[in-house]
Design a protein around this motif. Sequence first.
Motif, mmCIF file in Angstrom:
data_model
loop_
_atom_site.group_PDB
_atom_site.id
_atom_site.type_symbol
_atom_site.label_atom_id
_atom_site.label_comp_id
_atom_site.label_asym_id
_atom_site.label_seq_id
_atom_site.Cartn_x
_atom_site.Cartn_y
_atom_site.Cartn_z
ATOM 1 N N VAL A 16 27.949 12.121 4.313
ATOM 2 C CA VAL A 16 27.137 12.791 3.298
ATOM 3 C C VAL A 16 27.595 14.237 3.096
ATOM 4 C CG1 VAL A 16 24.828 13.739 2.891
ATOM 5 C CG2 VAL A 16 25.104 11.349 3.538
ATOM 6 N N GLY A 28 21.520 12.611 -1.195
ATOM 7 C CA GLY A 28 20.377 11.710 -1.083
ATOM 8 C C GLY A 28 20.670 10.304 -1.566
ATOM 9 N N MET A 31 21.969 8.893 1.587
ATOM 10 C CA MET A 31 21.056 8.957 2.732
ATOM 11 C C MET A 31 19.832 8.073 2.583
ATOM 12 S SD MET A 31 20.898 12.787 4.351
ATOM 13 C CE MET A 31 21.027 13.757 2.863
ATOM 14 N N VAL A 32 19.213 8.066 1.407
ATOM 15 C CA VAL A 32 17.952 7.334 1.254
ATOM 16 C C VAL A 32 18.123 5.837 1.510
ATOM 17 C CG1 VAL A 32 16.101 6.703 -0.340
ATOM 18 C CG2 VAL A 32 16.889 9.065 -0.222
ATOM 19 N N LEU A 35 19.108 5.396 5.292
ATOM 20 C CA LEU A 35 17.981 5.677 6.190
ATOM 21 C C LEU A 35 16.921 4.586 6.089
ATOM 22 C CD1 LEU A 35 17.517 9.542 5.776
ATOM 23 C CD2 LEU A 35 18.345 8.331 7.800
ATOM 24 N N ALA A 53 12.288 7.981 4.451
ATOM 25 C CA ALA A 53 13.695 8.190 4.095
ATOM 26 C C ALA A 53 13.840 9.341 3.108
ATOM 27 C CB ALA A 53 14.285 6.908 3.503
ATOM 28 N N SER A 57 15.664 12.783 4.174
ATOM 29 C CA SER A 57 16.823 13.110 3.361
ATOM 30 C C SER A 57 16.707 14.518 2.783
ATOM 31 C CB SER A 57 16.980 12.087 2.234
ATOM 32 O OG SER A 57 18.062 12.415 1.394
#
Length: 267
Positions: A16, A28, A31-32, A35, A53, A57
């Motif tokens: 990221v 994001g 990540m979202v 996660l 998440a 994030s």
Amino acid sequence: MEIEWLLAYLALGGFVGFFAGLLGVGGGGIMVPMLTTLFAAQSVPREHLVHLALGTSMAAIVMTSLSSLRAHHKHGAVRWDIVKGIAPGVLAGTFAGTFVASRVPTAPLAVFFACFMAYVSVQMILNVKPKPSRALPGPLGLAGVGGGIGLISALVAIGGGSLSVPFMTWCNVKMQNAIGTSAAIGLPIALAGALGYLINGWGAGNLPPGSVGYVYLPALVLLSVLSGVTAPIGARLAHRLPVATLKKIFAAVLVLLSLKMLHTVLG
């Protein structure tokens, strides 16, 4: 925390951070969905998957934005006059957006996230560039644009790059400056978003140990370790590599991760 989770969060942070510096995005979009998948594997209750998440994030984007911002500032790529004008709207819009997101159930929120990422990915794959046709608006106009960017950014936990970069290039801001300025705008978005998700998740039941509101601290710490290292590398390469080609690869990754997220939440 078991070693496989530790390594997974570290690897995600490194990946990221690199793309945050390279493309001026907060990360994001990666990540979202990742996660969400990791939290599901760790048996986080389904009703909290996406909210946790999003909040984690947003908190992690604070570190990637700081690292990316410093690197772009060294290259003289940040238009601080734009940052000053757009920041008040961004702060207000992002903070308000967390209250909206926290009241939307997990499944609709995941669908909205996936649809928005599909829109962003199509833009990247087609390398859509708004035709420069006008100058930047005045202070009130910039604040209004910032509010819209902040609101959407809070709902999908992005640093705003997918919205602010096209807006700035449409207003005749050079691409390198648009990317660098987007990295700077990502910082107030991340700060307001992290605070909002922390407040909205405060007192929520059935959250995993180590959570503060909708921010999962173990993941946050591990994500931040490598993202702060790799973001400056990405920012340096942004001035050397064919960014248009890398955007297409990044877009394909976003689509796959969003589909995986939908499968995790809805499947």
